[in-house]
Design a protein around this motif. Sequence first.
Motif, short mmCIF file in Angstrom:
data_model
loop_
_atom_site.label_atom_id
_atom_site.label_comp_id
_atom_site.label_asym_id
_atom_site.label_seq_id
_atom_site.Cartn_x
_atom_site.Cartn_y
_atom_site.Cartn_z
N LEU A 80 7.34 -8.97 -16.54
CA LEU A 80 6.37 -10.03 -16.31
C LEU A 80 4.94 -9.51 -16.47
O LEU A 80 4.60 -8.44 -15.99
N ARG A 81 4.13 -10.31 -17.16
CA ARG A 81 2.73 -9.96 -17.40
C ARG A 81 1.86 -11.06 -16.82
O ARG A 81 1.77 -12.15 -17.38
N PRO A 82 1.24 -10.80 -15.66
CA PRO A 82 0.49 -11.86 -14.96
C PRO A 82 -0.64 -12.43 -15.80
O PRO A 82 -1.27 -11.73 -16.60
N PHE A 83 -0.87 -13.73 -15.63
CA PHE A 83 -2.01 -14.39 -16.25
C PHE A 83 -2.75 -15.15 -15.15
O PHE A 83 -2.14 -15.94 -14.42
N ASN A 84 -4.01 -14.89 -15.02
CA ASN A 84 -4.81 -15.48 -13.95
C ASN A 84 -5.37 -16.83 -14.39
O ASN A 84 -6.40 -16.91 -15.04
N GLY A 85 -4.67 -17.90 -14.04
CA GLY A 85 -5.11 -19.24 -14.41
C GLY A 85 -4.81 -20.20 -13.27
O GLY A 85 -3.96 -19.95 -12.42
N GLU A 86 -5.51 -21.32 -13.25
CA GLU A 86 -5.37 -22.28 -12.17
C GLU A 86 -4.03 -23.02 -12.26
O GLU A 86 -3.60 -23.44 -13.33
N ILE A 87 -3.36 -23.16 -11.11
CA ILE A 87 -2.16 -23.97 -10.97
C ILE A 87 -2.45 -24.99 -9.88
O ILE A 87 -2.84 -24.63 -8.78
N ARG A 88 -2.23 -26.26 -10.20
CA ARG A 88 -2.44 -27.30 -9.20
C ARG A 88 -1.17 -28.12 -9.04
O ARG A 88 -0.62 -28.62 -10.02
N LYS A 89 -0.70 -28.25 -7.80
CA LYS A 89 0.50 -29.05 -7.57
C LYS A 89 0.15 -30.53 -7.70
O LYS A 89 -0.84 -31.00 -7.14
N CYS A 150 10.08 -22.81 -6.58
CA CYS A 150 9.44 -21.54 -6.23
C CYS A 150 9.94 -21.04 -4.88
O CYS A 150 9.96 -21.80 -3.90
N SER A 151 10.34 -19.79 -4.83
CA SER A 151 10.66 -19.14 -3.57
C SER A 151 9.91 -17.82 -3.52
O SER A 151 9.22 -17.44 -4.47
N GLU A 152 10.03 -17.10 -2.41
CA GLU A 152 9.32 -15.83 -2.29
C GLU A 152 9.84 -14.80 -3.27
O GLU A 152 9.09 -13.96 -3.75
N ILE A 172 4.92 -18.18 -18.14
CA ILE A 172 5.54 -17.41 -17.07
C ILE A 172 4.54 -16.46 -16.43
O ILE A 172 4.69 -16.08 -15.27
N GLY A 173 3.48 -16.11 -17.18
CA GLY A 173 2.44 -15.28 -16.60
C GLY A 173 1.73 -15.94 -15.43
O GLY A 173 1.27 -15.26 -14.50
N TYR A 174 1.66 -17.27 -15.44
CA TYR A 174 1.05 -17.99 -14.32
C TYR A 174 1.83 -17.78 -13.03
O TYR A 174 1.27 -17.86 -11.93
N PHE A 175 3.12 -17.56 -13.14
CA PHE A 175 3.98 -17.46 -11.96
C PHE A 175 4.36 -16.02 -11.63
O PHE A 175 5.12 -15.78 -10.70
N ASP A 177 3.35 -13.15 -9.89
CA ASP A 177 2.37 -12.75 -8.88
C ASP A 177 2.56 -11.33 -8.37
O ASP A 177 1.89 -10.90 -7.43
N GLY A 178 3.49 -10.58 -8.97
CA GLY A 178 3.72 -9.21 -8.54
C GLY A 178 4.66 -9.08 -7.36
O GLY A 178 5.03 -7.97 -6.98
N LYS A 179 5.06 -10.20 -6.76
CA LYS A 179 5.94 -10.18 -5.60
C LYS A 179 7.35 -10.65 -5.94
O LYS A 179 8.32 -10.22 -5.32
N ARG A 180 7.46 -11.55 -6.89
CA ARG A 180 8.76 -12.12 -7.21
C ARG A 180 9.54 -11.20 -8.13
O ARG A 180 9.00 -10.59 -9.05
N ALA A 181 10.84 -11.13 -7.87
CA ALA A 181 11.69 -10.19 -8.60
C ALA A 181 12.05 -10.69 -9.99
O ALA A 181 12.31 -9.88 -10.89
#
Length: 227
Positions: A80-89, A150-152, A172-175, A177-181
Amino acid sequence: MHLLIDGKRKEAIQLGTVMTDPDYRGQGLAGCLMKRVVTAYEGCCDFIYLFANHAVLDFYPKFGFNRVEEFQPTVTADQLRPFNGEIRKLDISRAIDLEILERLTMNRVPISPYISAVEDHSVLNFHCTYLCRDRLFYLPREDMIVVAECSENHVVLLDIISKKPFSTERVIGYFADGKRAEIRFGFIPNLDDSYHLKYTPSTEDVLFMRPAFDDGKRVLFPALSHT
């Protein structure tokens, strides 16, 4: 159902919700109905398919349907390669968010070159407004909706709804976050060869087809195309 499979348009019939009133079971009514449906439609489509619960797996082969195993693709955290972008529910009880949903679901681009439902506005909207209304995420920079559980520990990307071509890698970079497996998919994603997808047999309702694909390909009909 109008489908794109490996870039080729296919016309199919999807059966949904086969059931008999409890007071009338055991009389062969469902069997008669299945025979009538197959006779009426098999000559005007490429295939007929359905998703069955595990209590009726012996029923559909009687009518020429073949069980087909579906496989859920997964990307693990190390890819996974994170992408820093806005997500709004999205909250579709608000008129502005409902307008976004209606605009993007109309004539959306295919979600995958492998298996995609097209011209599926009514089925897609049913899922988004009822079954998945609390799982809608809007990415303003991309002008798209991602339907996700989404889960932890992981995310399941059920659908990506966009009116223009998109990069699944970026989504997938939006999601990431470095915590999800891992990130799992409800469709077969279009990712380049640098991704090593893990395929796990699906535990959801079982796919039956008449006739089935005969080329040994991995199959997963998009989750939000189910009726």
